[in-house]
Design an enzyme around this catalytic site. Structure first.
Site, PDB file in Angstrom:
ATOM      1  N   ASP A 176     -72.948  93.627   5.355  1.00 33.28           N
ATOM      2  CA  ASP A 176     -74.222  93.204   4.799  1.00 33.28           C
ATOM      3  C   ASP A 176     -73.988  92.106   3.771  1.00 33.28           C
ATOM      4  O   ASP A 176     -72.883  91.577   3.670  1.00 33.28           O
ATOM      5  CB  ASP A 176     -74.941  94.401   4.180  1.00 33.28           C
ATOM      6  CG  ASP A 176     -76.447  94.348   4.392  1.00 33.28           C
ATOM      7  OD1 ASP A 176     -77.079  93.438   3.836  1.00 33.28           O
ATOM      8  OD2 ASP A 176     -76.970  95.204   5.123  1.00 33.28           O
ATOM      9  N   HIS A 216     -79.754  94.498  -0.699  1.00 33.76           N
ATOM     10  CA  HIS A 216     -79.957  94.985   0.667  1.00 33.76           C
ATOM     11  C   HIS A 216     -78.792  95.839   1.157  1.00 33.76           C
ATOM     12  O   HIS A 216     -78.978  96.954   1.661  1.00 33.76           O
ATOM     13  CB  HIS A 216     -80.186  93.802   1.603  1.00 33.76           C
ATOM     14  CG  HIS A 216     -80.576  94.198   2.994  1.00 33.76           C
ATOM     15  ND1 HIS A 216     -79.657  94.419   3.996  1.00 33.76           N
ATOM     16  CD2 HIS A 216     -81.797  94.411   3.552  1.00 33.76           C
ATOM     17  CE1 HIS A 216     -80.290  94.739   5.107  1.00 33.76           C
ATOM     18  NE2 HIS A 216     -81.589  94.745   4.859  1.00 33.76           N
ATOM     19  N   ASN A 307     -87.828  93.413  13.278  1.00 41.95           N
ATOM     20  CA  ASN A 307     -89.106  93.692  12.625  1.00 41.95           C
ATOM     21  C   ASN A 307     -90.192  92.686  12.975  1.00 41.95           C
ATOM     22  O   ASN A 307     -91.013  92.346  12.133  1.00 41.95           O
ATOM     23  CB  ASN A 307     -88.923  93.705  11.110  1.00 41.95           C
ATOM     24  CG  ASN A 307     -87.927  94.729  10.657  1.00 41.95           C
ATOM     25  OD1 ASN A 307     -87.842  95.810  11.221  1.00 41.95           O
ATOM     26  ND2 ASN A 307     -87.163  94.397   9.646  1.00 41.95           N
ATOM     27  N   SER A 380     -83.989  97.679   9.167  1.00 45.32           N
ATOM     28  CA  SER A 380     -82.757  97.652   8.380  1.00 45.32           C
ATOM     29  C   SER A 380     -82.495  98.992   7.715  1.00 45.32           C
ATOM     30  O   SER A 380     -81.349  99.324   7.425  1.00 45.32           O
ATOM     31  CB  SER A 380     -82.823  96.575   7.301  1.00 45.32           C
ATOM     32  OG  SER A 380     -82.449  95.327   7.789  1.00 45.32           O
TER      33      SER A 380
END
Length: 894
Positions: A176, A216, A307, A380
């Site tokens: 990430d 994130h 998404n 996510s």
């Protein structure tokens, strides 16, 4: 994959971009949204070795790359590199990365390269995105409180943790933008970390920049396997499993991820699963080759489905050997943002709860009003929830293949078609069920079997039941002296024994992970003159004390006499029965676990069998003390209605100390009254849905003429004066008052200290009676601010042998300390029923006495103070000794 559609008060988009570059500089993405500027993967056919020297840092001196000289002369090539180091994987070894200055030259360069017979393909390097915006408040008082762990409740995480809490040897690689390695809910989990851009052993974000932009990866890590059961923050589904943290973003660009570098490094460092919460619409054969390499090593790949609320192909989730995860909400509906298509394999919580959190709560680098935690939503978030579950599956059996893992996940999903009639076949096998998944993991089997009886008469039949562990898929039975003598069924029935004797039974079980055989020697006895085969049933195996339990003898072969014995012997035969009856009735006089021995005889002989730990009797003996410091309630049964909660925790009692915590549930809806005008009648008669109880079925006060109850009470965070009530009930309906005449307790602020309340229950002395602590609270509890809740600690019940009209003479004493932890002035309440001197001492954890005092105290409650401001920080024990004995309390000095 990418996360889109996060909302605070406005929509904010953060793009985490998968850039396939070697240098640490990042250019702005200019020409094509879904491809990296000027980047080409070039793959030679497997049989051709271009003989290009490669430097230690994977770069290539272009003058040494003779094969590409015509490309260099025609186009302005900035760099050439060999990005992969997998000597055993010919496809990745034959792949190079070309960086062109002119992005518009790529199509012409591809055509020129693919015209060469030695080139298998040339392709642009995909650009991936994740898009999200955190919700920086734990709950919204307008919309109501929220259940912060709803995503774990939906997938039945607690039940799964009863089966396995994961192994630290099982590792999930989180690739990430960054993972904050010092987060208190992650630090002890991270076994490896790497910044693949700057080639350092650190996955943490840079010191500069907006912390929210760098959260994130930290958020995904917490969802997968935050430290669980550590009394702070959040729980991760992986529980005890470990993290490989891979930072794959340039320090100047938190939204840019070097995906292939992160995945490549992770593959080479032993993960069980790689979690990829990023993606885009572009396919890359090179990336598929990289995934294939990890798959062939047994690594499970999990990726978010995207998404964009569409059915378009999405990568890496749509690659072969990648588990694609769509997102659902609390009601198992497709999250409004989630992609859906036939390539989705499973769904997982990633959406919102109503009323409640706008996403999933997890760890962050950003310090919000909740601490270093926040709500995000998106695929996510669904992706690491699945990745964390995979670590649990691998903890049960580390040898599970990636295909086995996917099969277990899919075959144990809960069907959510009814909630998603417009998306049938588009959300994978359903929403993951962690409990069913861990229960369905095959592993090397251990053969076990059972039968209803083991002694039979000739000509009788027996049914056999497989009880093997490990989920075998084939069975081989051998029955000595029986017909049939073999069976391949899992549970063979009607196995006939015609001849007297004792016979072996053998069972062999097998699955892909191994074989196991058990032989039960002389297991079946066939006789024409059997002694009694002892069996019985009871009306209740978990009765309350002093409640009759009926025993029914089910023994075979016609017994004519019986003897029932109990250990411990604190039982009483009732309703005219005794220990020699065939079917006696018994009441258990003291709480605990009881074993039962039954002896029975017939014309052929006598049999005796002990049934260990058969009865668990609930209730309470007096005297009784409960401080809940085990983190559990050993005696009280906890229950709550739909808008209420009760638990044993330490949120209001201070570090290291537990108690009973009553709170509201997950909804304001239905509450009658307001912050300043709710009445006790409303609390107990109208707000039933907001009530929680801690009760014990029977308190044995039969030996006593007087009975006295004490407990300490305080409130947690307060938002109103009458949003929480508490009362004490005897025998379900009798509301009792304390020594001050108070019956309905309404603690007002979280700043109030614990107050000791005293109750005279002598009206119930000489009997057994039920005792219930009941609260009615509007507001739910949160880990940083509790609402108007009630906290109960240090419950004590004492009995007196003297008459109810006399003073209590049975010696007893108790102490309560506050505040705890303490900074400067320690208060304590000493409660005793006799006058006399007390010796007070404060002892450090090293055994050093740092304070002593002797004083004369009256009967009743005495309040004392000790100045501890001059003592070192640490753990101390307050010790008070009197003629009644010694009482102690642990103190934390900060």
């Amino acid at each position: 994959m990418k996360n889109r559609n996060y909302y605070k008060f406005k929509t904010i988009f953060f793009s985490i971009i998968t850039l396939f570059l070697i240098s640490t500089g990042i250019k702005a993405q200019t020409f094509e949204k879904y491809y990296q500027d000027g980047q080409l993967f070039v793959k030679f056919i497997d049989s051709y070795d271009p003989q290009i020297p490669v430097n230690e840092d994977h770069s290539v001196n272009m003058k040494d790359a003779v094969y590409f000289q015509d490309i260099f002369s025609k186009f302005e090539v900035e760099s050439l590199s060999h990005p992969f180091d997998f000597p055993d994987d010919i496809k990745l070894e034959r792949t190079y990365l070309l960086s062109f200055k002119d992005h518009f030259a790529l199509d012409e360069a591809i055509a020129m390269l693919e015209a060469k017979p030695e080139i298998e393909y040339a392709e642009k390097v995909p650009m991936y995105y994740i898009e999200f915006s955190p919700n920086d408040s734990l709950y919204n008082l307008v919309n109501g409180p929220s259940n912060w762990n709803w995503h774990l409740d939906v997938i039945h995480a607690e039940e799964a943790w009863d089966v396995t809490q994961g192994s630290p040897d099982i590792k999930v690689a989180i690739v990430d933008n960054a993972i904050w390695a010092d987060h208190p809910d992650l630090a002890d989990k991270i076994v490896l970390q790497r910044d693949v851009i700057y080639n350092t052993n650190s996955s943490s974000p840079p010191a500069s920049g907006n912390p929210g932009d760098w959260s994130h990866g930290t958020h995904c890590s917490g969802l997968a396997t935050a430290i669980t059961n550590n009394e702070i923050g959040v729980a991760g589904i992986g529980f005890n499993t470990s993290i490989i943290a891979v930072k794959a973003a340039n320090n100047s660009t938190p939204n840019g991820i070097y995906g292939y570098q992160g995945i490549s490094w992770a593959i080479q460092h032993g993960p069980d699963v790689v979690s990829m919460s990023f993606g885009g619409s572009s396919y890359s054969q090179t990336e598929q080759n990289l995934i294939n390499n990890g798959y062939n090593q047994g690594i499970v790949f999990v990726a978010a489905a995207g998404n964009d609320n569409n059915t378009q192909p999405h990568y890496p989730s749509n690659y072969n050997h990648v588990i694609s995860v769509a997102a659902t909400d609390e009601d198992d509906g497709k999250a409004s943002f989630s992609n859906y298509n036939p390539q989705v394999d499973v769904s997982a919580p990633g959406g919102v709860a109503y009323p409640g959190p706008g996403g999933l709560l997890s760890t962050t680098y950003d310090n919000t009003s909740m601490g270093y935690y926040d709500y995000y939503f998106g695929t996510s978030m669904a992706c690491p929830v699945v990745s964390g579950l995979v670590t649990l599956l691998r903890s049960v059996n580390p040898e599970l293949t990636p295909d086995d893992v996917e099969t277990v996940l899919e075959e144990t999903c809960d069907n959510i078609d009814a909630q998603n009639p417009d998306y049938i076949g588009m959300l994978g096998a359903g929403r993951i069920n962690a409990y069913q998944a861990v229960m369905a993991v095959p592993y090397e089997p251990v053969a076990q079997l059972c039968t209803p009886v083991t002694i039979i008469t000739p000509g009788s039949t027996i049914d056999f039941t497989d009880q093997s562990d490990g989920l075998p898929d084939s069975w081989s039975w051998s029955f000595e002296g029986a017909s049939p003598s073999t069976s391949a069924l899992q549970n063979p029935a009607n196995i006939n024994y015609n001849t007297a004797g004792t016979f072996d039974v053998t069972l062999t079980v097998e699955n892909d992970y191994g074989t196991s055989t058990i032989t039960m020697e002389d297991y079946i006895t066939v006789t024409g003159s059997p002694s009694p085969y002892l069996q019985f049933s009871v009306t209740d195996t978990t009765p309350c004390i002093w409640t009759p339990v009926a025993f029914t003898d089910l023994s075979l072969y016609d017994p004519t006499s019986w003897l029932w014995e109990f250990e411990p012997a604190t039982v009483e035969f009732v309703n005219g029965s005794n220990e020699t009856w065939q079917n006696p009735e018994v009441q258990f006089l003291s709480p605990g676990t009881y074993s039962i021995t039954l002896t029975a005889a017939n014309v052929n002989g006598t049999s005796t069998t002990t049934f260990d730990d058969f009865i668990v009797a609930a209730g309470m003996d007096v005297p009784f003390e409960e401080d809940f410091e085990s983190g559990l309630s050993s005696t009280f049964q906890l229950s709550a209605n739909e808008n209420a909660m009760i638990k044993v925790d330490k949120r209001a009692a201070g570090d290291g100390f537990y108690g009973l915590h009553f709170s509201g549930g997950t909804s304001f809806s239905g509450w009658s009254g307001g912050p300043a005008n709710t009445t006790p009648e409303q609390a107990w008669e109208e707000n039933i849905a907001f009530q929680a109880d801690a009760g014990v079925c029977n308190v044995d006060a039969t030996p006593y003429a007087g009975v006295y109850l004490f407990f300490d009470m305080r409130q947690t965070f307060s938002l109103g004066n009458t949003l929480s009530y508490f009362r004490v009930l005897v025998n379900g309906t009798d509301q009792v008052a304390d020594a001050e005449g108070v019956m309905n307790f309404n603690p007002e602020t979280n700043e109030d200290p614990f107050v000791t309340h005293e109750f005279d229950l002598s009206n119930y002395a000489g009997t057994t009676f039920s005792l219930t602590f009941q609260s009615c609270c509007k507001l739910v509890d949160y880990f940083y601010a509790e609402g108007d809740n009630v906290f109960i600690d240090n419950i004590r019940i004492y009995g007196s042998m003297v008459g109810v009209d006399e003073l209590i003479e049975i010696p007893f004493q108790t102490i309560h300390v506050y505040p705890n932890p303490v900074h400067d002035l320690l208060g304590f309440d000493y409660i005793s029923n006799v006058d006399g001197k007390i010796d007070i001492s404060l002892i450090s954890a090293m055994g050093q006495t740092v304070y002593t005092n002797r004083m004369e105290v009256p009967k009743g409650k005495f309040a004392g103070r000790i100045d501890v401001s001059g003592f070192s920080k640490g753990v101390y024990v307050l010790n008070i000794q009197s003629q009644n004995g010694t009482s102690t309390q642990k103190i934390v000095l900060r």
